[in-house]
Design a protein around this motif. Structure first.
Motif, PDB file in Angstrom:
ATOM      1  N   THR A 195     177.466  59.947  95.004  1.00 32.12           N
ATOM      2  CA  THR A 195     177.052  58.641  95.521  1.00 32.12           C
ATOM      3  C   THR A 195     176.072  58.812  96.675  1.00 32.12           C
ATOM      4  O   THR A 195     175.018  58.168  96.717  1.00 32.12           O
ATOM      5  CB  THR A 195     178.298  57.849  95.996  1.00 32.12           C
ATOM      6  OG1 THR A 195     179.206  57.757  94.902  1.00 32.12           O
ATOM      7  CG2 THR A 195     177.937  56.470  96.501  1.00 32.12           C
ATOM      8  N   ASN A 223     180.789  58.629  82.282  1.00 31.28           N
ATOM      9  CA  ASN A 223     182.198  58.747  82.674  1.00 31.28           C
ATOM     10  C   ASN A 223     183.106  57.853  81.839  1.00 31.28           C
ATOM     11  O   ASN A 223     184.276  58.142  81.691  1.00 31.28           O
ATOM     12  CB  ASN A 223     182.378  58.407  84.164  1.00 31.28           C
ATOM     13  CG  ASN A 223     182.032  56.968  84.486  1.00 31.28           C
ATOM     14  OD1 ASN A 223     181.048  56.433  83.991  1.00 31.28           O
ATOM     15  ND2 ASN A 223     182.826  56.335  85.326  1.00 31.28           N
ATOM     16  N   ASP A 280     172.025  62.025  87.091  1.00 27.77           N
ATOM     17  CA  ASP A 280     173.358  61.945  87.691  1.00 27.77           C
ATOM     18  C   ASP A 280     174.269  62.907  86.918  1.00 27.77           C
ATOM     19  O   ASP A 280     174.675  62.613  85.787  1.00 27.77           O
ATOM     20  CB  ASP A 280     173.845  60.489  87.600  1.00 27.77           C
ATOM     21  CG  ASP A 280     175.308  60.334  88.002  1.00 27.77           C
ATOM     22  OD1 ASP A 280     175.982  61.342  88.250  1.00 27.77           O
ATOM     23  OD2 ASP A 280     175.775  59.174  88.051  1.00 27.77           O
ATOM     24  N   GLN A 327     179.427  63.880  85.916  1.00 25.48           N
ATOM     25  CA  GLN A 327     180.372  64.224  84.842  1.00 25.48           C
ATOM     26  C   GLN A 327     179.941  65.443  84.034  1.00 25.48           C
ATOM     27  O   GLN A 327     180.774  66.063  83.383  1.00 25.48           O
ATOM     28  CB  GLN A 327     180.530  63.032  83.879  1.00 25.48           C
ATOM     29  CG  GLN A 327     181.156  61.810  84.506  1.00 25.48           C
ATOM     30  CD  GLN A 327     182.607  62.018  84.936  1.00 25.48           C
ATOM     31  OE1 GLN A 327     183.298  62.908  84.432  1.00 25.48           O
ATOM     32  NE2 GLN A 327     183.069  61.216  85.871  1.00 25.48           N
ATOM     33  N   SER A 358     179.167  66.057  92.305  1.00 21.96           N
ATOM     34  CA  SER A 358     180.249  66.090  93.297  1.00 21.96           C
ATOM     35  C   SER A 358     181.131  67.310  93.078  1.00 21.96           C
ATOM     36  O   SER A 358     181.463  67.641  91.942  1.00 21.96           O
ATOM     37  CB  SER A 358     181.152  64.858  93.151  1.00 21.96           C
ATOM     38  OG  SER A 358     180.419  63.664  93.292  1.00 21.96           O
ATOM     39  N   HIS A 417     184.328  67.531  93.807  1.00 21.30           N
ATOM     40  CA  HIS A 417     185.732  67.247  93.453  1.00 21.30           C
ATOM     41  C   HIS A 417     185.976  67.066  91.962  1.00 21.30           C
ATOM     42  O   HIS A 417     187.116  67.076  91.520  1.00 21.30           O
ATOM     43  CB  HIS A 417     186.239  66.013  94.226  1.00 21.30           C
ATOM     44  CG  HIS A 417     185.638  64.721  93.783  1.00 21.30           C
ATOM     45  ND1 HIS A 417     186.253  63.899  92.876  1.00 21.30           N
ATOM     46  CD2 HIS A 417     184.473  64.101  94.104  1.00 21.30           C
ATOM     47  CE1 HIS A 417     185.506  62.819  92.682  1.00 21.30           C
ATOM     48  NE2 HIS A 417     184.419  62.924  93.411  1.00 21.30           N
ATOM     49  N   LYS A 418     184.913  66.919  91.178  1.00 19.94           N
ATOM     50  CA  LYS A 418     185.100  66.837  89.734  1.00 19.94           C
ATOM     51  C   LYS A 418     184.960  68.227  89.101  1.00 19.94           C
ATOM     52  O   LYS A 418     185.016  68.390  87.892  1.00 19.94           O
ATOM     53  CB  LYS A 418     184.075  65.870  89.132  1.00 19.94           C
ATOM     54  CG  LYS A 418     184.268  64.426  89.606  1.00 19.94           C
ATOM     55  CD  LYS A 418     183.324  63.492  88.910  1.00 19.94           C
ATOM     56  CE  LYS A 418     183.122  62.178  89.631  1.00 19.94           C
ATOM     57  NZ  LYS A 418     184.228  61.243  89.490  1.00 19.94           N
ATOM     58  N   ARG A 444     191.280  55.314  79.584  1.00 20.51           N
ATOM     59  CA  ARG A 444     190.445  56.522  79.465  1.00 20.51           C
ATOM     60  C   ARG A 444     191.278  57.775  79.708  1.00 20.51           C
ATOM     61  O   ARG A 444     191.934  57.903  80.742  1.00 20.51           O
ATOM     62  CB  ARG A 444     189.307  56.469  80.485  1.00 20.51           C
ATOM     63  CG  ARG A 444     188.375  57.674  80.414  1.00 20.51           C
ATOM     64  CD  ARG A 444     187.373  57.674  81.552  1.00 20.51           C
ATOM     65  NE  ARG A 444     187.997  57.975  82.832  1.00 20.51           N
ATOM     66  CZ  ARG A 444     187.381  57.985  84.001  1.00 20.51           C
ATOM     67  NH1 ARG A 444     186.098  57.676  84.056  1.00 20.51           N
ATOM     68  NH2 ARG A 444     188.015  58.275  85.122  1.00 20.51           N
TER      69      ARG A 444
END
Ligand code: 7TS
Length: 414
Positions: free
Chosen positions: A103, A183, A208, A211, A231, A233-234, A387
């Motif tokens: 983000t 996502n 982006d 994912q 990111s 954390h993914k 999901r």
């Protein structure tokens, strides 16, 4: 031995599970089945240890101290930059900027490149399947500049309609910001083809990668994207750290994002000069501990082997899709030919949230709702989906539990 058993053996998913302490816990008296990996992945012990080790052994602010702890912390922090550069095959470490997450990386580009280059009447193109973090920053920018955001339509399988994308391109198009893997649908977009088409018209492209980075091999030079965001954390790493890759030429020409310490060369009240890349974009004390532990997460992925992980996740995706599709009234949303391991579905007469609660009662963590992709839900005329998203540590037995849980929930709710 079946083909799938060979693949599982190759990855040794049970040995991998041993390295994730959280997977040993119970939820509502049942073993945890964690299928919310697209929101955030769990962390291996080595990443948890890296955080602990930093705070117990060499906590210090970086880039400014000459004492031993500061030097050790700085070296570890900068090693992560090198590891990220290798991981996404960037041309140079100056092109790797640490942020708080995808983000913030996207917002950085909107505030700097965007404000500098987008003018009244210009157009920014995104797609119908963007996460809100790749919609709202462009809307804010375009509102300020009296420019327009346009979205590429998708087909019923959840794939971009390429001809429609081409039709949107004009002299007014200045920027494209596109998700690599959705996502909500799992769709892998043809980013290389999009970039090639855009570059022929001199249009700058951001990808982006929130994912995609955990599932696919990322080579930003081969992809030829101008910016790439993701990111930690993914990616089995800590929260609070992200990366913005940008081509050096573009980054050099951009104004700074935030002002403060670290991002300057010299400050006087008359004039301030800015630091060289990448520090020009890294004002203030960064998230040192989590950035250091991101390298441990990347090492973990590299040591496990991205190919092996991808084969395993593809097996899980195929298996889950086939099993879930057999449930009467269940419809999978997102049937693209190329997908990462995300299965979104709706069931006739069952609200996704009710399904989520009943699955949680059986220890199964799924995501329900619009997944921060409200325009995409509108496209499919649904309020949201259930999901399930799979990671390297998930198993077919866990998918069996999900299928049983969904079947029970359908019986109870419909
Ligand atoms: N882009 C995509 C495609 C995402 O999936 C997400 C987060 C973001 C951007 C934002 O990432 P952040 O780390 O800055 O928050 N996606 C999700 C999700 O699917 N469920 O929770 C967060």
């Amino acid at each position: 031995m079946t083909e799938s058993a060979t693949i599982q053996k190759e990855l040794d998913v049970y040995a991998i599970r041993q390295q994730f302490p959280i997977l040993g816990r119970e939820v509502k008296g049942k073993p945890l089945v964690y299928f919310d990996n697209a929101a955030t992945s769990q962390k291996p012990q080595s990443v948890i240890d890296a955080l602990l080790n930093y705070y117990t052994s060499f906590n210090a602010n970086i880039h400014r101290g000459i004492h031993t702890l500061a030097e050790e912390a700085t070296a570890a922090f900068e090693q992560t930059r090198d590891a990220v550069k290798e991981f996404i095959h960037a041309g140079s470490r100056e092109e790797i900027i640490f942020t708080r997450g995808t983000t913030e990386s996207i917002n950085l580009v909107a505030y700097t490149w965007g404000r500098q280059n987008i003018k009244e009447g210009d157009e920014v193109i995104i797609s119908c399947m963007e996460h809100h973090s790749n919609i709202v920053p462009w809307q804010m920018l375009c509102e300020e500049k009296k420019a327009t955001v346009k979205a590429i339509p998708i087909n019923d399988n959840g794939e971009i309609i390429f001809e429609e994308f081409e039709k949107l391109l004009s002299q007014k198009t200045k920027f494209i910001s596109i998700v690599h893997a959705s996502n909500s649908l799992g769709t892998i977009n043809p980013v290389k083809k999009i970039i090639e088409t855009a570059h022929k018209k001199g249009i700058v492209v951001l990808v982006d990668g929130a994912q995609s980075t955990v599932h696919l091999d990322i080579n930003v030079q081969e992809m030829d994207c101008d910016f790439f965001a993701f990111s930690s954390h993914k990616l089995y790493g800590p929260t609070g750290v992200g990366v913005l890759y940008g081509k050096k030429k573009l980054l050099e020409a951009m104004p700074p994002f935030q002002g403060g310490g670290e991002m300057i060369k010299q400050v006087t009240f008359e004039k301030t000069t800015y630091a060289d890349l990448p520090y020009k974009f890294e004002a203030g004390t960064p998230n040192i501990a989590d950035t250091i532990a991101l390298k441990t997460a990347l090492d973990f992925i590299n040591e496990t082997g991205k190919d092996k992980i991808r084969r395993h996740e593809n097996e899980l995706l195929k298996y889950a899709t086939a099993q879930l599709e057999q449930i009467p009234g269940l419809k999978i949303i997102g049937k693209a030919k190329e997908k990462v391991s995300v299965v979104s579905f709706v069931v006739d007469n069952v609200h996704p949230q009710d399904m989520g609660i009943l699955l949680d009662n059986r220890g199964i963590a799924v995501r329900t709702g619009h997944h921060c992709t409200q325009p995409l839900m509108d496209r499919f005329c649904i309020p949201g989906t259930v999901r399930a998203s799979f990671a390297m540590y998930n198993t077919k037995e866990e998918i069996d539990e999900l299928v049983k849980g969904v079947q029970r929930a359908v019986k109870m709710l419909s």
